[in-house]
Design an enzyme around this catalytic site. Structure first.
Site, PDB file in Angstrom:
ATOM      1  N   CYS A 224       0.823  -1.206   0.000  1.00  0.00           N
ATOM      2  CA  CYS A 224       0.000   0.000   0.000  1.00  0.00           C
ATOM      3  C   CYS A 224       0.859   1.260   0.000  1.00  0.00           C
ATOM      4  CB  CYS A 224      -0.951  -0.003   1.189  1.00  0.00           C
ATOM      5  SG  CYS A 224      -0.137  -0.214   2.785  1.00  0.00           S
ATOM      6  N   HIS A 661      -1.102   0.905   7.603  1.00  0.00           N
ATOM      7  CA  HIS A 661      -1.688   0.954   6.263  1.00  0.00           C
ATOM      8  C   HIS A 661      -1.586   2.368   5.706  1.00  0.00           C
ATOM      9  CE1 HIS A 661      -4.125  -0.430   2.953  1.00  0.00           C
ATOM     10  NE2 HIS A 661      -5.014   0.522   3.153  1.00  0.00           N
TER      11      HIS A 661
END
Length: 709
Positions: A224, A661
């Site tokens: 990510c 994340h």
């Protein structure tokens, strides 16, 4: 020991596959697959691995090692714990998620975990009260001697090579144990495979967006950080116009997988054409959702492999620092445009920083100009009274600051302890850095890290950034004024000798050593940050603690500078060229290693992101200096009324930049509308953002665009 390896879900797992043979030469369809050699050919094609499959490895893998606390575990006097006493937490009624202290045998419940597994952190509380470091999860014990081991002192998972012996201290025979619960790794695997990012607003799914410039990037396994940076870059016209050329053929390349131009052109076509941005019925926004499904997303496995090749961090499948990746990508792109190509999109990031030093005693000044592509601004950390969580632990909360306050601190005057080479005063200097020129795109990294237990820990300090323009006029450098007297050019500020040997600032060095950093690291940090103050050096250390050569002593500077000052032997450049290194890279490596080809090879392998030295050594010194001055003058724009506006951000959720994340928010015109709004890019999911204002407060990277006058 490594955690359980996970192979990403393949198309064969999701679809029924059928084959058909067509002959384009004969314009025939549905050719009999059993004719002639077709069975072998079809079978070979179907079994051939794609590049993505070849590079698909252990997406959620992490190394687990022993630590000093497991290796040197000090246990209490042996005692036998009856089996009926091993079924319930000593402090509550929980009968699962139980952790046994390997020091004293106390049994407590763990923390609440994914999947509804309860926990009140009584094992953690016991460790804090007694300083007993290591515990084992009873339900994870297997007869072959494996189990979940957690060290509360290290705050990480560990292995215990002597686990059977340590358990026998309490009368537990590991061979009689049967695994009854999922291990931490298995629960993490389940979470990684099943977890969907909550993209809701007022209980409803966010509206997915499709079209040109609204294509997502599939998570290739902890990637990510890569997806968020690429989305921000390719939203910029400089990158989009440079690499998205639908009417042009790709340049010839003997190995397209190893050609950065080809891979970036391919990615730009995928992201900006809109051909792959459509609803995928196999990708649901949420289980049993009636909302429009999100898209499948691109899977740029070749580009990820190419970007990470030879890099100790980006070549792995672990989570990485998005800001470090941004710098790495900009270096790679600049290197590919090293032949002074005017179309280098990285030029939009470049500008000149001006540093001004002034002796507080004689008031003489020195100016220095440095080319840069980003700034890292400090975020003031001011704690306020926080709330108490369910486990009774007080959570840190912080006073909000503005981006302007961070910029004010970044460009403020500060006092540095240096000896003036002109008047010999030890009163010190004032130092200030400001903008000599401004870029078209300013990349700002907000440093929200504080030292907790001698480890850099991320602090969630809100940074307020509005959508309105930010005036940078007050951060513009003034340059040398007519009333200012310049320090002599041969005066060496900040060192005690005029020799080429690097001598660290003693005061700064002692401060760093008092913080617990080894001397070798302290010297490297001071050299990298100008040998001026301990704060800048400590920040450099936090950013480079994982460098593979961080503990390698610095080479003798005198030898290095001697080699750098003289002409590089063309034969040495040819020798490195025969090994596959380009002349600019060979020249830079030889300069850094005093002209020694063997050391240059080692330097090249340990510096895979080196850009190379493209200096023309045949020029006279005066001509070279004039060319350098002209080149610097062309970097950035000398805009007396520069104003910047926030264009995109990379946000991070998690306590460490190497975990958690990353997502991207980009301000752009919505499809089918003239309205501009914030769009969320969360891996393959693209949706109109609802919480952009909140996420802007905690962004990790801010991209600001300079507004035209």
């Amino acid at each position: 020991m490594t955690k359980l390896a996970i192979a990403a879900e393949t198309d064969e797992d999701r679809y029924d596959v059928s084959t058909r043979v067509d002959c384009f030469e004969c314009q025939l369809q549905g050719v009999d697959q059993n004719a002639g050699k077709l069975p072998e050919v079809v079978d070979g094609v179907m079994k051939a691995n794609t590049f993505a499959k070849q590079e698909e490895v252990k997406a959620w893998e992490a190394e687990i090692t022993a630590c000093e606390h497991t290796l040197c575990l000090d246990q209490h006097v042996p005692k036998e714990i009856p089996s009926q006493m091993l079924g319930q937490c000593e402090k509550c009624d929980l009968k699962e998620n139980l952790w046994l202290c390997l020091t004293c045998g106390a049994l407590g419940c763990g923390r609440a975990q994914y999947g509804g597994v309860g926990g009140h952190s009584h094992a953690l509380a016991h460790s804090k009260e007694t300083s007993h470091p290591v515990a084992v999860k009873l339900g994870s014990l297997t007869a072959d001697g494996t189990a979940d081991i957690y060290c509360y002192t290290c705050d990480d998972e560990r292995i215990d090579p002597e686990l059977p012996m340590h358990l026998s201290n309490f009368g537990i025979n590991i061979k009689d144990r049967q695994k009854t619960e999922k291990s931490l790794t298995e629960m993490q695997v389940e979470q990684n495979l099943r977890w969907e990012f909550s993209m809701t607003q007022d209980g409803k799914e966010m509206t997915p967006l499709f079209g040109e410039g609204f294509t997502g990037i599939k998570n290739l396994g902890n990637s990510c950080y890569l997806a968020s940076v690429l989305q921000c870059l390719f939203d910029m016209p400089e990158f989009g116009q440079r690499y998205y050329r639908p009417g042009e053929h790709l340049p010839p390349a003997t190995s397209p997988a190893d050609d950065l131009e080809t891979q970036l052109r391919k990615l730009a076509d995928g992201l900006l054409s809109g051909r792959y941005s459509h609803s995928d019925s196999d990708v649901l926004a949420a289980p049993e959702s009636s909302e429009v499904p999100h898209q499948k997303g691109l899977a740029p496995a070749m580009l990820k492999h190419l970007i990470g090749r030879g890099h100790s961090e980006f070549s792995t499948m672990r989570q990485q620092d998005a800001f470090e990746l941004l710098l790495h990508i900009l270096q790679l792109v600049s290197r590919s445009h090293a032949q002074t190509s005017p179309s280098n999109p990285v030029n939009a990031f470049k500008f000149i920083m001006e540093q001004r030093l002034q002796c507080v005693h004689c008031n003489k000044v020195r100016y220095r100009e440095d080319e840069s592509e980003n700034i890292t601004v400090p975020v003031p950390i001011r704690r306020v009274a926080g709330m108490t969580d369910a486990d009774g632990e007080r959570k840190d909360e912080f006073e909000a600051v503005t981006l302007k306050e961070c910029l004010d601190i970044f460009t403020a005057f500060e006092r540095v302890e240096l000896t003036c080479p002109s008047c010999q005063s030890k009163d010190g200097f004032t130092k200030r850095q400001s903008f000599k020129t401004f870029p078209d795109i300013l990349a700002v990294n907000c440093r929200r890290f504080d030292l907790v237990n001698w480890l850099p820990t991320k602090m969630d300090v809100p940074v307020i950034v509005g959508d309105e323009a930010i005036d940078f006029h007050e951060y513009r450098g003034t340059g040398l004024q007519a009333s200012e007297e310049v320090l002599p050019e041969d005066a060496d500020v900040g060192t005690k000798t005029t020799s080429n040997t690097f001598i660290p600032n003693e005061m700064a060095l002692s401060m760093l050593e008092a913080m617990g950093f080894p001397r070798v690291r302290c010297e490297k940090a001071l050299k990298a940050t100008g040998n001026e103050d301990a704060e800048a050096a400590s920040n450099w250390l936090f950013e480079h603690m994982e460098d593979p050569d961080i503990d390698v002593p610095m080479p003798d500077d005198a030898a290095t500078h001697t080699g750098s000052a003289g002409a590089i032997d063309p034969a040495a450049i040819d020798q490195l060229g025969a090994m596959g290194f380009d002349p600019p890279l060979a020249r830079q490596a030889l300069k850094e290693t005093g002209g020694d080809p063997e050391r240059a090879v080692d330097w090249l392998f340990s510096h895979p992101d080196a850009q190379g030295d493209f200096e023309d050594n045949t020029q006279a010194d005066g001509a070279s200096e004039e060319a350098s001055a002209a080149e610097k003058k062309a970097i950035g724009v000398d805009d007396a009324h520069a104003k910047f506006q926030l264009q995109s951000i990379v946000c991070h959720k998690g306590t460490s930049i190497h975990a958690g994340h990353y997502v991207a928010f980009v301000r752009k015109q919505l499809p089918g509308s003239k309205r501009t709004d914030w769009v969320l890019f969360n891996d393959e999911k693209v949706a109109q953002a609802s919480d952009a204002e909140e996420m802007k407060k905690f962004a990790y990277i801010y991209f600001l665009r300079r507004l035209s006058a």
